[in-house]
Design an enzyme around this catalytic site. Structure first.
Site, short mmCIF file in Angstrom:
data_model
loop_
_atom_site.label_atom_id
_atom_site.label_comp_id
_atom_site.label_asym_id
_atom_site.label_seq_id
_atom_site.Cartn_x
_atom_site.Cartn_y
_atom_site.Cartn_z
NE ARG A 1 -3.18 2.42 3.10
CZ ARG A 1 -2.84 3.18 4.14
NH1 ARG A 1 -1.81 2.81 4.92
NH2 ARG A 1 -3.49 4.28 4.44
CB THR B 1 -7.80 0.96 11.26
OG1 THR B 1 -8.24 1.44 9.99
CG2 THR B 1 -7.39 2.14 12.12
CE LYS C 1 -8.92 4.63 3.43
NZ LYS C 1 -7.81 5.64 3.56
NE ARG D 1 -5.10 16.46 8.27
CZ ARG D 1 -4.93 15.33 8.93
NH1 ARG D 1 -4.96 15.36 10.26
NH2 ARG D 1 -4.71 14.19 8.31
#
Length: 475
Positions: free
Chosen positions: A33, A278, A220, A74
């Site tokens: 990845r 994860t 995802k 963010r």
């Protein structure tokens, strides 16, 4: 015993050296990845080239998965680098505030739409849920909050809305440029971060194809909205990735395990690939051995039927990347010996829409009820091995194909192993013998073993598999 569950490892500073890549490949990595949230495009291009070269040197194929960054939602930076938010204090997230002038009272945000996406009563979660803010009011560009869970907050931490609802587009301008790089890399898979709907997946596919990309599209699953519209997203994708980090922040950590189980089951039922990701071996960033909880986490994903399990920081920047892959390999092999992993009642009551799909299902039923040692699937696109891989079994499926793109694609399919194979004859008896000789030369079967061969009457035709033959090696 061959491991059926595939291992995806993120390549980063800890693993980009060819000598380390050699060890990763020897330890069992199937797909590498490339995380486009970090590093420059040319760095990723070099990593992909090196990984493929080292895999070739080992006589292996590895898939290359490009993971797009997605929208950066963010906060900005603080003048002091970090602040301490006290429970009950007033704190403002202001879309108009300078991004480098944050204080203990106010901070800017990269997401300018935030005031339009929240209202009084919403909860904002910062830094993967470590800080919680209750929205008291929206005043122009300012989202006025009350701290409900305090703590230390540093620069550039992520923002989520509890329960979802942020309207940021899945594909940013950076992502659009990175898709072009993924096409240049000839990525076997392109992962889309934070898709909300099937339309996001379809848009990415169109951009990837326009740039010359031929690989599969991975959605995802990390937004609450994606869970709500999951069937349409799975239908539009080639694979899904259960990205448990951001997903847990949006829907709550306790909701993730049952959702994970449901998504694995649903993806397999819809004949799509599923990756579980994860924090699977998070402690191995620093420790040479996993925790017992991590071992159970990996094993349970395998028992549920995931196609692949993924390592992120563990191999990108961790101290023990090779040991992390080896630990995953060890856990998978033991879990795969359980009865529910090797026996299947999958699709017993279904009807099939295509001949090649029917051949795949008949092959797996036969393999699971006869002393078959291997399946040789002569394939163009990899569709027949994909259908086969949806069925629980302990019989290895070998995808024999001349197409390098297909060989790399099947590196993500559970229980499927790619083999480079050139068809040089139209005589079916000769072709059957050559396929069995190929498996025998690799030591996967020997004289007297029973093998199932699937192929089409017309070689070189996509979707043309229409025949299944049971043969004996050396017979």
């Amino acid at each position: 015993m061959l491991r059926r569950t595939k291992i995806v490892a993120t390549i980063g500073p800890a693993t980009e050296d060819p000598k380390v890549l050699d060890k990763l490949i020897e330890a069992g990595v199937d797909v590498v990845r490339l995380n486009f949230s970090h590093d420059l495009p040319e760095v990723h291009m070099k990593r992909a080239e090196t990984a493929r070269n080292r895999a070739e040197a080992h006589g292996r194929e590895v898939g290359v998965l490009v993971d797009l960054q997605g929208p950066k939602i963010r906060i900005g930076k603080f003048k002091t680098g970090r602040v301490l938010l006290v429970e009950g204090a007033r704190f403002v997230v202001d879309a108009a505030h300078p991004l480098d002038q944050g204080t203990v009272e106010c901070v800017g945000t990269t997401y300018k739409q935030l005031p339009q996406d929240v209202a009084r009563g919403a909860t904002l979660l910062l830094d993967d849920g470590r800080i919680a803010l209750w929205v008291e009011a929206v005043q122009g560009s300012a989202v006025v909050c009350r701290v409900t869970v305090g703590g230390e907050l540093a620069d550039n931490k992520g923002i989520n809305r509890q329960g979802g609802g942020l309207s940021a587009r899945a594909l940013t301008n950076k992502d659009r440029e990175d898709i072009k790089t993924a096409a240049l890399i000839q990525a076997d898979y392109l992962a889309i971060s934070f898709p909300r709907s099937a339309a996001d997946v379809e848009e990415a596919r169109e951009l990837f194809r326009a740039a010359g990309g031929k690989g599969g599209i991975i959605a995802k699953i990390e937004r609450a909205e994606a869970v709500e519209g999951i069937e349409a997203i799975i239908r539009a994708s080639d694979a899904i990735m259960i990205a448990r980090g951001d997903l847990a922040v949006e829907i709550g950590d306790a909701a993730v395990p049952p959702i994970q189980k449901r998504l694995i089951k649903l993806a397999r039922r819809m004949n799509k690939v599923v990756i579980t990701a994860t924090q699977m071996m998070e402690s191995m960033i620093d420790s040479p051995v996993p925790t017992r909880a991590e071992v159970s986490d990996v094993a349970n994903a395998v028992l549920d039927g995931t196609d692949a399990i993924m390592l992120s920081a563990e191999t990108a920047k961790g101290k023990h990347p090779v040991e992390a892959v080896a630990a995953m390999d060890r856990v998978c092999r033991v879990a795969e010996q359980e009865y529910e992993v090797t026996h299947s009642r999958h699709r017993e009551d279904d009807t099939f829409a295509r001949v090649d799909e029917a051949i795949a299902m008949a092959t797996m039923y036969t393999a699971n009820h006869l002393a078959v040692k291997a399946i040789a699937a002569l394939t163009e696109s990899g569709a027949t091995p994909l259908w086969m891989s949806r069925i629980s079994s302990n019989v290895p499926i070998y995808a024999l194909t001349s197409h390098v793109e297909t060989r790399r694609k099947v590196t993500l399919y559970r229980g499927v192993y790619p083999i480079a194979f050139q068809i040089t004859t139209s005589d079916h008896a000769t072709l059957n013998r050559e396929a069995m000789d190929e498996l025998r030369s690799r030591g996967t079967v020997r004289d007297g073993d029973m093998v199932i061969i699937t192929k089409g009457d017309l070689t070189g035709v996509m979707g043309g598999t229409n025949a299944m033959k049971i043969a004996m090696v050396g017979g």
